[in-house]
Design an enzyme around this catalytic site. Structure first.
Site, short mmCIF file in Angstrom:
data_model
loop_
_atom_site.label_atom_id
_atom_site.label_comp_id
_atom_site.label_asym_id
_atom_site.label_seq_id
_atom_site.Cartn_x
_atom_site.Cartn_y
_atom_site.Cartn_z
N ASN A 9 -43.64 -30.02 -72.69
CA ASN A 9 -43.57 -30.15 -74.14
C ASN A 9 -44.47 -29.06 -74.72
O ASN A 9 -45.69 -29.18 -74.69
CB ASN A 9 -44.05 -31.54 -74.57
CG ASN A 9 -44.13 -31.69 -76.08
OD1 ASN A 9 -43.66 -30.82 -76.82
ND2 ASN A 9 -44.71 -32.79 -76.53
N LYS A 11 -44.85 -28.24 -77.71
CA LYS A 11 -45.36 -28.59 -79.05
C LYS A 11 -45.18 -27.37 -79.98
O LYS A 11 -44.23 -26.60 -79.80
CB LYS A 11 -46.80 -29.08 -78.96
CG LYS A 11 -46.95 -30.21 -77.92
CD LYS A 11 -48.24 -30.96 -77.98
CE LYS A 11 -48.24 -32.06 -76.92
NZ LYS A 11 -49.43 -32.91 -76.96
N HIS A 98 -42.71 -39.24 -79.89
CA HIS A 98 -44.01 -38.73 -79.45
C HIS A 98 -45.09 -39.26 -80.39
O HIS A 98 -44.87 -39.37 -81.60
CB HIS A 98 -44.00 -37.19 -79.45
CG HIS A 98 -45.17 -36.63 -78.72
ND1 HIS A 98 -46.42 -36.58 -79.28
CD2 HIS A 98 -45.30 -36.16 -77.45
CE1 HIS A 98 -47.27 -36.08 -78.39
NE2 HIS A 98 -46.61 -35.82 -77.27
N GLU A 100 -47.57 -37.91 -81.64
CA GLU A 100 -47.91 -37.01 -82.75
C GLU A 100 -46.92 -37.19 -83.91
O GLU A 100 -47.30 -37.11 -85.08
CB GLU A 100 -47.95 -35.55 -82.25
CG GLU A 100 -49.18 -35.32 -81.37
CD GLU A 100 -49.00 -34.27 -80.29
OE1 GLU A 100 -48.06 -33.47 -80.33
OE2 GLU A 100 -49.85 -34.27 -79.35
N GLU A 170 -47.24 -42.29 -72.54
CA GLU A 170 -48.27 -41.33 -72.92
C GLU A 170 -49.38 -42.07 -73.66
O GLU A 170 -49.26 -42.29 -74.88
CB GLU A 170 -47.69 -40.24 -73.83
CG GLU A 170 -46.64 -39.39 -73.16
CD GLU A 170 -46.59 -37.98 -73.75
OE1 GLU A 170 -46.55 -37.03 -72.97
OE2 GLU A 170 -46.61 -37.83 -75.00
N GLY A 176 -54.11 -34.34 -74.72
CA GLY A 176 -54.87 -33.18 -75.18
C GLY A 176 -56.37 -33.38 -75.16
O GLY A 176 -57.11 -32.59 -75.73
N SER A 216 -52.81 -35.13 -70.42
CA SER A 216 -53.73 -34.31 -69.63
C SER A 216 -53.34 -34.23 -68.16
O SER A 216 -54.20 -34.21 -67.27
CB SER A 216 -55.18 -34.80 -69.80
OG SER A 216 -55.57 -34.74 -71.16
P1 13P Z 1 -51.31 -32.77 -72.80
O1 13P Z 1 -50.69 -32.58 -71.43
O2 13P Z 1 -51.70 -31.49 -73.45
O3 13P Z 1 -52.37 -33.82 -72.80
O4 13P Z 1 -50.12 -33.35 -73.74
C1 13P Z 1 -49.37 -34.40 -73.28
C2 13P Z 1 -48.23 -34.60 -74.20
O5 13P Z 1 -48.42 -34.99 -75.35
C3 13P Z 1 -46.89 -34.28 -73.72
O6 13P Z 1 -45.92 -34.73 -74.61
#
Ligand code: 13P
Length: 255
Positions: A9, A11, A98, A100, A170, A176, A216
């Site tokens: 992803n 982002k 997601h 976010e 997740e 992150g 992560s």
């Molecule tokens: P990270 O791997 O940067 O923690 O992000 C995970 C994520 O949100 C994947 O959709």
């Protein structure tokens, strides 16, 4: 045998040129690595999708996906992108729900149920994300949160439609942050998700649903996470922006 999937992803990262060259590198590096039931997916910003779709044609088992779609088929929704548009440039997947998008764009379970329906109608496989916040974990509510996200977002689906869903657990506190769920913590939730699917549908459906871990995830922790019985791969954020890290995670299933 359920499908093993490593999905990146990106982002809102990488300009067009950098994204295309990263994807070319990934395609070349995983060409000989991907075997059997394993699938590699890259979910890029929408502006990259057409070009990645062209490059993906030359690779077996590397697919592309979007990070969002709008819930309506088409129309006066300035700035939004539809399922059929995403499909028409060669995407096979779309990330939905997601954390976010839930947190910053107010996406509710009800909207996500609609987005799931329109994705399936246009033959896009949803990578449907669920997971608890830090407060929900610390207060011990996380099983209830996850069950509710499944019930409200997905359990309206028929059994045959649900077989087209990929899930991603997740935990928000691990995204992150460099904090990863331990393999035991992740396995506990993945097993709970599978049990919830078995109760709602049946054991065969639960056993055949791919459930990815995200938060992560990196080449160092992926081997322990992916060796858990109910973890079928990863949804990778930061580490998917480096071809070496991402392909090292892909290779975990082959080692
Ligand atoms: P990270 O791997 O940067 O923690 O992000 C995970 C994520 O949100 C994947 O959709």
């Amino acid at each position: 045998m359920r499908k093993k999937i490593v999905a990146g992803n990106w982002k809102m990262n990488l300009d067009y040129q950098t994204g295309v060259s990263l994807f070319s590198e990934i395609v070349n590096m995983v060409k000989d690595e991907v075997i059997g039931q394993q699938e590699v997916v890259v979910c890029s910003p929408a502006v990259h999708l057409y070009s990645l779709g062209q490059l993906a044609h030359s690779a077996t088992n590397v697919s592309i996906g979007a990070q969002n779609i709008y819930q309506a088929e088409s129309g006066a929704f300035t700035g939004e992108i539809s399922a059929s548009q995403v499909k028409s440039v060669g995407a096979d997947y779309v990330i939905l729900g997601h954390s976010e998008r839930r947190a910053y764009f107010g996406e509710t379970d009800e909207v996500l149920a609609e987005k799931t329906n329109v994705a399936l109608k246009h033959q896009l496989t949803p990578i449907f994300c669920i997971g608890e916040t830090k407060e929900e974990r610390e207060s011990g509510q996380f099983f209830d949160v996850i069950k509710s996200q499944l019930e409200k977002g997905l359990f309206h689906l028929s059994e045959s439609d649900f077989t087209k869903i990929v899930l991603a657990y997740e935990p928000v506190w691990a995204i992150g942050t460099g904090l990863t769920a331990s393999p035991e913590q992740a396995q506990e939730v993945h097993a709970f998700i599978r049990e919830t699917l078995a109760n709602q549908y049946n054991q065969a459906l639960a056993d055949s649903t791919s459930i990815l871990y995200g938060g992560s995830c990196n080449p160092t922790n992926a081997p322990d996470l992916f060796s858990q019985p109910d973890i079928d791969g990863g949804l990778i954020g930061g580490a998917s922006l480096k071809s070496r890290d991402f392909t090292d995670i892909v290779k975990v299933f082959n080692s």
